[in-house]
Design a protein around this motif. Structure first.
Motif, PDB file in Angstrom:
ATOM      1  N   SER A 103      14.529  35.101  52.101  1.00 42.94           N
ATOM      2  CA  SER A 103      13.308  34.301  52.190  1.00 42.94           C
ATOM      3  C   SER A 103      12.225  34.889  53.079  1.00 42.94           C
ATOM      4  CB  SER A 103      13.654  32.911  52.734  1.00 42.94           C
ATOM      5  OG  SER A 103      14.076  33.016  54.095  1.00 42.94           O
ATOM      6  N   SER A 104      12.561  35.876  53.903  1.00 44.14           N
ATOM      7  CA  SER A 104      11.661  36.457  54.909  1.00 44.14           C
ATOM      8  C   SER A 104      11.366  35.513  56.067  1.00 44.14           C
ATOM      9  CB  SER A 104      10.333  36.946  54.288  1.00 44.14           C
ATOM     10  OG  SER A 104      10.561  37.990  53.367  1.00 44.14           O
ATOM     11  N   ARG A 105      12.108  34.406  56.189  1.00 41.56           N
ATOM     12  CA  ARG A 105      11.993  33.571  57.390  1.00 41.56           C
ATOM     13  C   ARG A 105      12.706  34.233  58.566  1.00 41.56           C
ATOM     14  NH1 ARG A 105      13.125  29.652  53.662  1.00 41.56           N
ATOM     15  NH2 ARG A 105      11.296  28.385  53.207  1.00 41.56           N
ATOM     16  N   ILE A 106      12.359  33.778  59.784  1.00 38.84           N
ATOM     17  CA  ILE A 106      13.084  34.176  60.987  1.00 38.84           C
ATOM     18  C   ILE A 106      13.380  32.906  61.775  1.00 38.84           C
ATOM     19  CG2 ILE A 106      13.036  35.528  63.118  1.00 38.84           C
ATOM     20  CD1 ILE A 106      10.876  37.271  61.701  1.00 38.84           C
ATOM     21  N   TYR A 107      14.631  32.713  62.095  1.00 34.08           N
ATOM     22  CA  TYR A 107      15.060  31.546  62.867  1.00 34.08           C
ATOM     23  C   TYR A 107      15.345  31.966  64.306  1.00 34.08           C
ATOM     24  CZ  TYR A 107      15.826  29.177  58.370  1.00 34.08           C
ATOM     25  OH  TYR A 107      15.683  28.619  57.127  1.00 34.08           O
ATOM     26  N   ILE A 108      14.923  31.133  65.248  1.00 35.12           N
ATOM     27  CA  ILE A 108      15.254  31.326  66.654  1.00 35.12           C
ATOM     28  C   ILE A 108      16.281  30.252  67.020  1.00 35.12           C
ATOM     29  CG2 ILE A 108      14.403  31.535  69.003  1.00 35.12           C
ATOM     30  CD1 ILE A 108      13.209  33.585  67.012  1.00 35.12           C
ATOM     31  N   VAL A 109      17.474  30.692  67.411  1.00 34.22           N
ATOM     32  CA  VAL A 109      18.605  29.793  67.651  1.00 34.22           C
ATOM     33  C   VAL A 109      18.980  29.855  69.126  1.00 34.22           C
ATOM     34  CG1 VAL A 109      21.028  29.324  67.104  1.00 34.22           C
ATOM     35  CG2 VAL A 109      19.458  30.065  65.295  1.00 34.22           C
ATOM     36  N   ASP A 110      18.987  28.715  69.781  1.00 32.97           N
ATOM     37  CA  ASP A 110      19.327  28.608  71.208  1.00 32.97           C
ATOM     38  C   ASP A 110      20.830  28.386  71.345  1.00 32.97           C
ATOM     39  OD1 ASP A 110      19.385  28.227  73.919  1.00 32.97           O
ATOM     40  OD2 ASP A 110      17.949  26.569  73.951  1.00 32.97           O
ATOM     41  N   THR A 111      21.506  29.247  72.107  1.00 29.65           N
ATOM     42  CA  THR A 111      22.963  29.126  72.289  1.00 29.65           C
ATOM     43  C   THR A 111      23.335  28.383  73.565  1.00 29.65           C
ATOM     44  OG1 THR A 111      23.188  31.226  73.477  1.00 29.65           O
ATOM     45  CG2 THR A 111      23.278  31.301  71.058  1.00 29.65           C
ATOM     46  N   LYS A 112      22.354  27.855  74.287  1.00 29.42           N
ATOM     47  CA  LYS A 112      22.651  27.117  75.527  1.00 29.42           C
ATOM     48  C   LYS A 112      22.092  25.704  75.416  1.00 29.42           C
ATOM     49  CE  LYS A 112      23.110  31.124  78.496  1.00 29.42           C
ATOM     50  NZ  LYS A 112      22.783  31.781  79.759  1.00 29.42           N
ATOM     51  N   PRO A 113      22.690  24.762  76.142  1.00 33.00           N
ATOM     52  CA  PRO A 113      23.707  24.909  77.191  1.00 33.00           C
ATOM     53  C   PRO A 113      25.136  25.044  76.669  1.00 33.00           C
ATOM     54  CG  PRO A 113      23.061  22.617  77.014  1.00 33.00           C
ATOM     55  CD  PRO A 113      22.168  23.377  76.086  1.00 33.00           C
ATOM     56  N   ASP A 114      25.403  24.651  75.423  1.00 34.31           N
ATOM     57  CA  ASP A 114      26.758  24.710  74.874  1.00 34.31           C
ATOM     58  C   ASP A 114      26.764  25.703  73.721  1.00 34.31           C
ATOM     59  OD1 ASP A 114      29.217  24.382  73.702  1.00 34.31           O
ATOM     60  OD2 ASP A 114      29.061  22.220  73.397  1.00 34.31           O
ATOM     61  N   PRO A 115      27.353  26.888  73.893  1.00 33.29           N
ATOM     62  CA  PRO A 115      27.295  27.898  72.836  1.00 33.29           C
ATOM     63  C   PRO A 115      28.036  27.502  71.565  1.00 33.29           C
ATOM     64  CG  PRO A 115      28.761  28.595  74.609  1.00 33.29           C
ATOM     65  CD  PRO A 115      28.066  27.367  75.089  1.00 33.29           C
ATOM     66  N   THR A 116      28.903  26.503  71.609  1.00 35.17           N
ATOM     67  CA  THR A 116      29.549  26.036  70.380  1.00 35.17           C
ATOM     68  C   THR A 116      28.680  25.036  69.630  1.00 35.17           C
ATOM     69  OG1 THR A 116      30.737  24.172  71.406  1.00 35.17           O
ATOM     70  CG2 THR A 116      31.813  26.335  71.471  1.00 35.17           C
ATOM     71  N   ARG A 117      27.539  24.693  70.195  1.00 32.73           N
ATOM     72  CA  ARG A 117      26.593  23.777  69.540  1.00 32.73           C
ATOM     73  C   ARG A 117      25.197  24.389  69.547  1.00 32.73           C
ATOM     74  NH1 ARG A 117      30.694  22.378  68.173  1.00 32.73           N
ATOM     75  NH2 ARG A 117      31.797  20.414  68.398  1.00 32.73           N
ATOM     76  N   PRO A 118      25.025  25.555  68.914  1.00 38.21           N
ATOM     77  CA  PRO A 118      23.703  26.180  68.907  1.00 38.21           C
ATOM     78  C   PRO A 118      22.716  25.334  68.114  1.00 38.21           C
ATOM     79  CG  PRO A 118      25.194  27.346  67.438  1.00 38.21           C
ATOM     80  CD  PRO A 118      26.014  26.319  68.150  1.00 38.21           C
TER      81      PRO A 118
END
Length: 463
Positions: A103-118
């Motif tokens: 799709s040419s999208r870019i996602y920014i994913v936050d891995t904090k505060p809980d890295p199992t719940r990005p």
């Protein structure tokens, strides 16, 4: 007075990074190939052998749209932040920057505060990339000392040139195209750098139109896919030198420079030779003030019966190795080579980069072989593809999907996704961890990133 301290997962040298604590989580691309409304995701996998959920998915974040085909994602920041010229020494390794090749999208994913719940904190739509950089089909992410670098296969119209654009470290805004003078560079694939030599290296695959519907046989046989390396002045953002590996060596993909910044060499793979269907590994290196290249590994095709082969290979009566990924351990000792076609993962001792020695091999999947795993002894398909090595070099993880249009050509009965882990003998040799086989079912697994960094994430400025 508060004191700013760099992220503890940043290390000034590869030697210090090898002493980092072992990873406990891996972040893995999960792609939905079924054409329905389920989006792709970043899965969180437990890789701590002491955990009760070892080898299982313990969290995930789905994207906002279906059909993205997530690809080679990376961290927003890494050990290059500790370089003497780094303008952002206190950026935190926290966000995953996730380009979508479909799709040419870019996602920014936050891995904090809980890295199992990005969680997704920003979506950069393709129109913004096209408007500010003139590019589409974002592919690979590397964190640099002055910004987040993303490669792109081409332009929004599906042609070239491909190249690199930059995101701001803090706002994730698209700043623009990286190249000031691209010289004769047109095709693009991977990129990485020698920070100590102010040099960027780029490789070639094809424009979006050349790759998004699978391998085009006429283009392949005419030698139209990428077969050159490009060298750039990293600071001045200008093309310096082109080296042609030869038209017969089609599709020059992954670049793995030495991690030690005093070493001016690296490795690149080519996928297929038009002469004999072999794959090859090449070393680039400094010579008399410029760059040169030498082929150091040939991996031959394996004979096969026509009725065992997909249509694209039937005329050749052979299975090409199709080397589609390589990875270099942080100590620059072992090179791992994924043979996606034959279903083999090879380990070479490259302590002398010009004289590699084969030190280990495992088989799993493969177009013809369909080798099993200790925890899944039945036939498996796909083959070793995206490979990632832990910082201490003791563990290797890999998955089995390449790219949906190409998966369909070489594995037309469909790929069942999996992720496996190898244990590494420090003296050479690899073996499957019999307790780690993650079955993704009808979903496909691709790029892996390890918590805190891995062998293909960070660059270092000190030896």
């Amino acid at each position: 007075m508060a004191v700013w301290r760099p992220d503890p997962t940043f290390y000034p040298s590869p030697r210090s990074a090898m002493k980092a604590p072992p990873e406990e989580l891996a972040f893995v691309v999960r792609i939905n190939p079924n054409g329905d409304s389920r989006p792709d995701a970043i899965c969180v996998v437990d890789v701590n052998p002491q955990s009760s959920t070892y080898g299982q998915v313990v969290g995930e974040v789905e994207m906002t749209h279906a059909g993205d085909e997530l690809h080679h994602f990376g961290w927003n920041a890494c050990s290059s932040m500790l370089c003497p010229n780094a303008p952002h020494p206190h950026v935190e390794r926290r966000y995953l920057v996730v380009p979508a090749l479909g799709s040419s999208r870019i996602y920014i994913v936050d891995t904090k505060p809980d890295p199992t719940r990005p969680k997704i904190v920003k979506v950069i739509e393709p129109e913004e990339v096209a408007d500010r950089a003139g590019y589409a089909k974002g592919h690979t992410v590397h964190c640099g000392p002055d910004g987040i670098y993303i490669s792109a296969l081409g332009a929004p119209d599906g042609d070239g040139p491909g190249g690199i654009f930059i995101l701001d470290h803090d706002s994730f805004d698209v700043l623009g195209r990286w190249e000031i003078d691209r010289g004769d560079q047109y095709l693009h694939y991977d990129f990485w750098w020698h920070l100590g030599y102010d040099t960027m290296v780029t490789s070639e695959w094809g424009t979006p139109k050349m790759v998004e519907n699978g391998v085009q046989g006429d283009l392949l046989l005419e030698g139209q896919y990428g077969h050159r390396l490009h060298f750039w002045d990293l600071r001045r953002r200008r093309h310096v030198q082109t080296i042609d590996l030869g038209k017969e060596h089609q599709i020059a993909l992954e670049l793995r420079p030495a991690h030690d910044p005093t070493k001016s060499y690296g490795f690149v793979n080519t996928v297929v030779s038009l002469n004999d269907l072999s794959s090859s590994i090449w070393v680039w290196y400094r010579k008399n003030g410029s760059w040169d290249v030498r082929k150091v590994i040939d991996i031959p095709a394996e004979p096969a019966e026509e009725d065992q082969l997909p249509d694209i290979l039937k005329p050749f009566k052979a299975v090409p190795p199709l080397v589609t990924d390589i990875d270099l351990s942080v100590d620059d000792r072992f090179l791992y080579v994924s043979c996606w076609g034959t279903g083999e993962l090879r380990q070479y001792d490259v302590s002398d980069p010009f004289n590699p020695k084969l030190t280990g091999s495992v088989h799993i999947g493969g177009i013809v072989r369909r080798a099993g795993h200790p925890a899944a002894p039945g036939p498996l398909n796909g083959g070793p593809q995206m490979v990632e090595v832990s910082r201490d070099g003791r563990r290797v993880y890999f998955t089995n999907s390449l790219y949906l249009p190409w998966d369909a050509q070489f594995y037309p009965d469909g790929i069942r996704g999996w992720m496996v882990k190898l244990d590494v003998n420090p003296e050479g040799g690899i073996s499957f961890d019999p307790n780690f086989f993650l079955d993704f079912g009808d979903q496909r697994a691709h790029q892996i990133r390890l918590q805190g960094g891995d062998a293909s994430t960070d660059s270092y400025c000190f030896p």
